[in-house]
Design an enzyme around this catalytic site. Structure first.
Site, PDB file in Angstrom:
ATOM      1  CG  ASP A   1       6.050   0.313   2.766  1.00  0.00           C
ATOM      2  OD1 ASP A   1       5.784   1.239   3.561  1.00  0.00           O
ATOM      3  OD2 ASP A   1       6.576   0.497   1.658  1.00  0.00           O
TER       4      ASP A   1
ATOM      5  CG  ASP B   1       2.838   0.964   6.503  1.00  0.00           C
ATOM      6  OD1 ASP B   1       2.244  -0.011   6.002  1.00  0.00           O
ATOM      7  OD2 ASP B   1       3.309   1.887   5.828  1.00  0.00           O
TER       8      ASP B   1
ATOM      9  NE  ARG C   1      -3.080   2.200   3.264  1.00  0.00           N
ATOM     10  CZ  ARG C   1      -2.563   3.228   3.906  1.00  0.00           C
ATOM     11  NH1 ARG C   1      -1.315   3.203   4.315  1.00  0.00           N
ATOM     12  NH2 ARG C   1      -3.298   4.299   4.150  1.00  0.00           N
TER      13      ARG C   1
END
EC number: 6.3.3.2
Length: 164
Positions: free
Chosen positions: A154, A124, A115
């Site tokens: 991430d 995150d 994302r």
């Protein structure tokens, strides 16, 4: 592509959607969400979001589906420059371990389901702390797919639901 440049490019495209086009795409995505959730009776609490900057909007029939299936919705609340929590807006309670599925907004996504957000890292950091393996579903328009490398911090999403 550089994440900041990609972020800017995708946001410009998303903001340029006409009301009619956005409504049509939102309907398609919401239908796919209902199809995804229908065979999963174990989902009783779902994390949603309040759309900003022309993000995918949840429509009436999606909320009706949640109501009929007695699925409670919780929403993110920013509590500091680095942290969000999820609360039930009706009861104003916070119960992180009861969230069964996350529907996550995004600016962009790549072929590996990483994302691209607005760059502050709220999701995150939150998702890295989960102790259960709840599904993490990105919600996007298909044109938000881009080519970028994930950073070590991430979090990979399990699935991206979009209009294609």
């Amino acid at each position: 592509m550089d994440k900041n440049a990609l972020r800017k490019q995708i946001l410009q495209k998303r903001m340029a959607l006409s009301t009619i086009e956005k409504s049509h795409l939102d309907q398609k995505i919401n239908q796919k969400l209902v199809a995804f959730l229908t065979p999963k009776p174990c989902i009783k609490t779902i994390a949603l979001y309040e759309p900003i900057k022309n993000e995918v909007t949840f429509v009436d029939f999606f909320f009706e589906f949640l109501k009929i299936n007695q699925i409670r919705a919780v929403y993110p609340k920013v509590i500091s420059d680095t942290e969000i929590i999820f609360i039930d807006q009706e009861t104003n309670t916070f119960e992180p371990n009861q969230i069964d599925c996350f529907l996550i907004p995004l600016v962009g996504f790549n072929k590996d389901n990483y994302r691209l957000g607005f760059g502050k890292g709220y999701y995150d950091r939150y998702l890295m702390q989960l102790t259960r393996q709840q599904p993490k579903i990105g919600i996007a328009y298909s044109f938000q797919k881009g080519d970028f490398l994930a950073d070590p911090w991430d979090v990979q999403l399990d699935l991206i639901i979009n209009d294609e």
